[in-house]
Every structure is written in C-alpha cells, then in structure tokens.
Design an enzyme around this catalytic site. Structure first.
Site: not given
Ligand code: IVH
Length: 669
Positions: A33, A36-37, A83, A112, A114, A116, A135, A171, A223, A314, A411, A426, A432
């Site tokens: 480190d 590198f620094d 998606l 893959e 998903k 979050d 997005r 993501e 992705y 999901k 109110c 209401c 109100c």
């Molecule tokens: S493909 C046309 N791959 O999920 C859509 N999306 O509802 C192409 N996300 O806003 C997206 N992991 O940000 C894709 N392995 C993955 C993902 C992924 C998370 C998110 C993405 C998108 C949302 C889709």
C-alpha cells in the site's frame, strides 16, 4: 521538458492502472500500500504542477475531488429497460417453454445474479471512459461520471482489443462490509444510520462531492454491452470479453454466472442461490436468466417495458413477527387515508422495522387485526414492509379489534368512501393541511414542474408561515420572504427563484400532471392534453368528452369534473395562468416534411454532426429513426467505420446508403 513530464505522467498512469486492476479485480497485491500511495502521490504532484497535462481519466480521479453542482440530464442512446419478474419456478418453466417455441431452435441460457443496487450505463470511446449515466426513467438519466470514476473496479482506460465505441451496463452496489463499516462510523459519530445498502448506493451516487463517494467503497458488476457492430455474438462471450478489457464481471468459479442449455440447469442455479444468497458479500434480490445468442435475442425482441429474452426470478421476501402497538392514519395529497401499523421493533432483511403499511380499511378487516396482535411482516419491493398475517394463537383474550377512523386525523372532516374504491378520503381537498402541502410537493417533483431546491420541509415551513397556501403562491414568492426562512441563505433563495422561473417553460401536459388531480397520472395527463389542447377545454369538457379520450374511464372523468367544480381549484388555475405557466399544448412543428414517413438507420462515426444530432434532424424533418436494417428501412445514413455486416445487409436489401454530405444536401444544409 514538457515531453519528458508527459512521458513520466503516462508511465505513472500505466503503472497505477495496472496495480489497481491487479488489486481490485484480480485480488493480487503486487506492491505494498505504501508503494502504491507513493506512486499515486507522485502523479498527484505532477498534475498539480502541470494541470494542462492531467488526463480526464487519470487514476487520481479515483480519490475524488471533482464536484458536480448539477447532474445533467442525458438521453439514453438505448433505452434502459427493466426485466419482467417471476416469483415461482413454474413461471420460469413457462417462460422457457415460450422462448423455445418462439425461437424454435437450440437454446442456451446465461444465469446471473440479480444485484440489488443501481443501474448504470457507462460509455467508452477509444478505450476511455467518457460518461456514466444513471437509469433515471429509462429514457433519460443523470450524468454521474465524476462519481463513477471513483469506483475502483470500473476501468477508466481499457486494455486489449476493445471496440472503438460502446456502452456497458451494470449495477453499482454497496458491498455489505463497506455498508456496515459506514454505519458503524455513523453510529460512533451520533449520526442517523442508513436504512439499507441499495438506497445508500443510490444516494451516494448522487452526492455532489466525489471525494465522499470515493471513500464509501461502492462496487460494480457489469452485465451487458450495447453498440453497433460489436465483435461478439452472444451474451456469455460479452462477459468474457468485458473481462479482457479490464471490467469486473461475475466470476464463473463462484457460480456468479453460469451457462446452461437446459431448464434443469436453470433450476439448479435458482435453487443454489436461493439457499446461498445469505452468504454473499453483497445483496441480491433474485437471479436473471438470459437467452445467450444475440440473434435469438433479436428474434424474441421486447415488450414495451422489458426484453422477452430475459427474465428475473425474485426470491421470496423474508418474514418476521412483531407486536402491533397502534394504528395511525396518514393523509395523502389527494386526501387518501392510509393506515399505518406501528410495531415493536424487529429486524428484517438487515434493517430494523418499526412500521408497516396497511393500505386501507379492507386490509385491516381482512386481517381481522386486533390491538397487540402478533403479526407477520414481510419486505416486498417497497421500503415500508407489509403485514401479511396474524398469529391467532397469540391473540390476547380481551384484544380490541382495530376500528377504522371516521374523521380526518388532521382537520376532523368526516371521511368519505367512493363506490367501488377501497380507500377512505378526507374530502376537505383544499383546506386540509397535509393535502395542501402534499399537493405542492407533488407539484414541484422532477416529473412534474421540476422545481429544484424546495423540499417537503421547506414547503411545510412556507405553509406554516402562511407564505403559501397553494402551488400558485410559489410564483409570487419574493427574495425577502425566502431569506427570512430559517436555513435558507441568499444563494439558495436565488437558485430557488430561478428554478421557479424556469418551470414556466414546462410543457402543458406536465403542468396538468402537476396539478395533482386524483387518478390523473403522467400518461393520462399526456393523453388528455393532446386531445383537449388547453386547460379551459379540459375544465369545460363534459363527462362524455372526457370518457371518449383514450385511457380515461368513468373514475378519471368524474375526478376531473370534481376538481374543476371546486372554486379554490379554479382560482389556483387562474393564478397559475397569470404567473405565465404553459396552459396549452405546444404542437411540435416540423422544420420540414422532407423525410415524412421515411425511416433511417444511422450507423458509424460522422464529422459535421454527432449521431444524436443527426437523429434529431431526422425527426425534426418528419423522419423516424430505427435501430436495425430491415426491408422497411428507407435510408442507411453511413459514417466512417460502419460495420461490414450492416453494410452488406443494406446492400443485399437494396436500401440506399447515403453519406453525411448526401444527407446535408437532402436538407439543403
Ligand atoms: S439485465 C433489459 N442483468 O435489474 C434489461 N439486470 O429490472 C437488462 N439488474 O434495472 C438488464 N442484476 O439494474 C440485468 N444480472 C443482471 C442484473 C440486472 C440486476 C437490475 C438492472 C435493471 C433491473 C431490471
């Protein structure tokens, strides 16, 4: 001398980029480190002394320092879709059957995780990161380049054999260890804790000071690659290629990504991660299954919102049980009453839950809720969790059933419930307090009048101080009034006045949406504005006129009539008119009809215009832009480096291929 310094800067840049890649992507420490620094500090010093030689993509950008005052809006070249979601294995099987039937051939899939987090689109030109955009609403997002440059796993310069121009999407997420570290630090400093990693990632990306972003340790998985004439035929290879170019992509060994050609393979992946997700160092909310081959993806195409070639599964939400301590009632901007359950604090999916939404009176009745019941709470997609059931075995003998209120908690007006609606309202719509301020908060929102620098708190303060009683009053606020408010300095007051002034240019359909008429959302407002053209026509429209409009049903028509029959609302509109807001639709006038009914494919690199400029010129002159060549295409506007496959296709279909100069001539430019 300058040449020598330039060489030294380049040398340091290459070295630092190399060690950075080794460390963050290959997990390989080649130097200490300290060393590198030292290199980084050396480069920082050179850049300080010779700012003209500093590169926009210098690795010194990783430590941040650039400030973004305003995140510019950028229109996505390719819309950022979402998606479609499934929640059961049966639905995945149905999707796979549909896909097989539609494509008819052999299929392979990529599974893959998903992630979050927050979606990001990053553009590279000649191997240099040029822009990163969120997005947003899918059509346009915000330019967060300075902040994205601080994310160590996102390369600023590419290696290997990359295409000249492309966008890569992925993501951005908060690794759990970094998130916990941040919250521990905040707790020590007595600051409020962040609720969850996803929202914190999103908030961090929108910080003005990139130095803070750099300290937070965000990460990113890529992705998807988008561009013309890419040297790739399928999704799986795109991931492998992206890895070669220096991106962090999901790891095959850890099963973060998997290629399979069977439904059994898909199910195995789903089940594995449903079990294992709790052990990941980041949050996922499901898995994504994609058809691998690009030509098959193209055959399957898209629905309005999402690709048919991909599906998300999901995971089921986590549940916890808690005690119902009380029910309170919130009044929304349209007067809708939402009951909220106050619970004994319980930990759910990494956060502490104290409240749950109950939606409406029917929901309370359906659950047969009693005070002090032990209830099951579940976290869905929303931030506020919901109550999904009651443990009747634990109900106290003398427990009192929850009685829905009959009067407005704010109110005291008697509540009403319209035929066929679940919600209580209401009806004191213009008197109100939370309805008045709620309507104003809606009015200023980004998708409505987009008035910056005015949050809920300031609106409530302005209302309390009797400076505003409706949205129309915003347009008559003075500088002196604003700076008399606590916490609002001269600069903010001026910015706010400027933003209010700018909102007078917002098109009529958004003004109509901003009024906050019950049931009139963005789309409905657009349809009504397009059909009836101006506010007076809408105010005078009969019930029949209204229901004749696309997407306007009885409920909406009645709500519109009710809105305009109210004296206060009519006064608000009159004052908004006086203030100079757009109260009629601006018919888009074409510059010419030269291209009326003609469709264009624009491909390659141009000299006089950028690609977006050319596309705008096409539309302004009556034409349409399409992304791929078919027999219906009228012209292919070809620039330098247009891909050979496209050129061949245009030729084989006999579509005229025109140059930038031909195009200019057609427009008489
Ligand atoms: S493909 C046309 N791959 O999920 C859509 N999306 O509802 C192409 N996300 O806003 C997206 N992991 O940000 C894709 N392995 C993955 C993902 C992924 C998370 C998110 C993405 C998108 C949302 C889709």
């Amino acid at each position: 001398m300058s040449e020598e310094i330039k060489r030294k800067i380049e040398e340091l840049t290459d070295k630092i980029n190399h060690y950075n890649h080794q460390y963050y992507i290959e997990h390989n420490s080649e130097i200490s480190d300290f060393e590198f620094d030292h290199l980084l500090n050396e480069l920082i010093q050179f850049e300080k002394e010779h700012p003209d030689l500093a590169d926009a993509n210098s690795p010194t950008k990783r430590v941040g320092g650039d400030i973004t005052k305003k995140f510019e809006t950028v229109v996505h070249q390719y819309p950022m879709l979402s998606l479609s979601n499934t929640y059961s294995e049966a639905e995945i099987r149905d999707w796979e059957t549909r896909v097989k039937k539609a494509v008819g051939g052999n299929l392979s899939y990529v599974c893959e995780l998903k992630y979050d987090g927050v979606a990001i689109g990053i553009r590279y030109e000649n191997g240099e990161l040029v822009r990163a955009v969120t997005r947003g609403d899918g059509t346009q997002g915000e330019d967060v380049t300075n902040n994205v440059k601080t994310i160590r796993t996102i390369p600023l310069k590419l290696k290997g054999d990359f295409p000249d121009s492309f966008e890569i999407r992925g993501e951005i997420f908060f690794p759990l260890n970094e998130f916990n570290k941040l919250n521990e630090e905040r707790e020590k400093n007595g600051e409020a804790l962040f609720a969850n990693p996803r929202n914190t990632a999103s908030g961090t990306l929108k910080l003005q000071d990139s130095k803070i972003v750099a300290e937070r340790g965000l990460d990113c998985f890529l992705y998807g690659i988008y561009g013309d004439d890419l040297p790739i035929d399928n999704h799986y290879n795109s991931i492998l290629k992206a890895k070669d170019w220096g991106f962090k992509v999901p790891d095959v060994q850890q099963r973060y990504v998997e290629n399979t050609d069977s439904i059994e393979g898909i199910m195995d992946f789903v089940q594995y991660w449903d079990q294992q997700r709790k052990n990941l160092p980041f949050e996922i909310d499901g898995v994504v299954i994609k058809v691998n081959e690009y030509d098959q993806q193209q055959d399957l195409g898209f629905t309005a919102k999402s690709p048919r070639w991909a599906i998300a599964y999901k995971f089921k939400a986590e549940q916890a049980s808690a005690k119902l301590e009380s029910v309170t009632y919130q009044v929304g901007r349209t007067g809708a009453i939402t009951p909220v359950a106050n619970l004994s604090p319980v930990s759910l999916g990494g956060t502490t839950v104290k409240r749950a939404s109950l939606h409406n009176a029917d929901q309370i009745q359906k659950l047969d809720l009693h005070l002090e019941d032990t209830v099951y709470v579940e976290k869905g997609g929303e931030i506020i969790p919901k109550i999904v059931g009651v443990n009747l075995g634990l109900r106290l003998e003398k427990a009192k059933p929850i009685q829905f209120i009959e009067h407005c908690p704010e109110c005291d007006t008697a509540l009403v419930r319209f035929d066929g609606e679940a919600q209580h309202y209401c009806p004191n719509y213009t008197g109100c307090p939370p309805q008045i301020t709620g309507k104003m908060v809606h009015f200023i929102a980004r998708k409505a009048m987009n008035i910056d620098g005015l949050g809920t708190e300031t609106i409530e303060q302005l209302f309390r101080e009797k400076m505003v009683a409706s949205a129309a009053d915003l347009y008559f606020l003075t500088f002196d009034q604003l700076i008399s408010l606590e916490r609002l300095g001269e600069k903010s007051a001026n910015n706010l006045l400027e933003s209010i002034e700018q909102s007078k240019f917002i098109p009529f359909e958004r003004v109509l949406f901003a009024l906050g008429i019950r049931h009139v959302g963005e789309t409905v407002a657009k349809k009504i504005a397009k059909k009836l053209k101006n506010i007076d026509a809408i105010a005078q429209a009969s019930f029949d006129d209204l229901v004749a409009i696309d997407e306007v049903g009885e409920k909406i028509a009645l709500s519109i009539q009710q809105y305009f029959s109210n004296e206060t609302n009519r006064e608000i509109i009159a004052r908004l008119k006086t203030a100079g807001l757009q109260m009629e639709i601006e018919e888009k006038e074409l510059a010419s009809a030269v291209f009326l009914g003609k469709s264009f494919v624009v491909s390659g690199v141009f000299t006089a215009f950028s690609r977006p400029e050319l596309k705008k010129l096409i539309e302004d002159n009556g034409g349409k832009n399409v992304s791929s060549i078919s027999s219906k295409t009228d012209f292919v506007l070809a620039g330098e480096n247009m891909g050979p496959a496209k050129l061949e296709k245009a030729k084989s279909l006999g579509i005229p291929i025109i140059s930038e100069n031909d195009f200019k001539e057609m427009l008489g430019l």
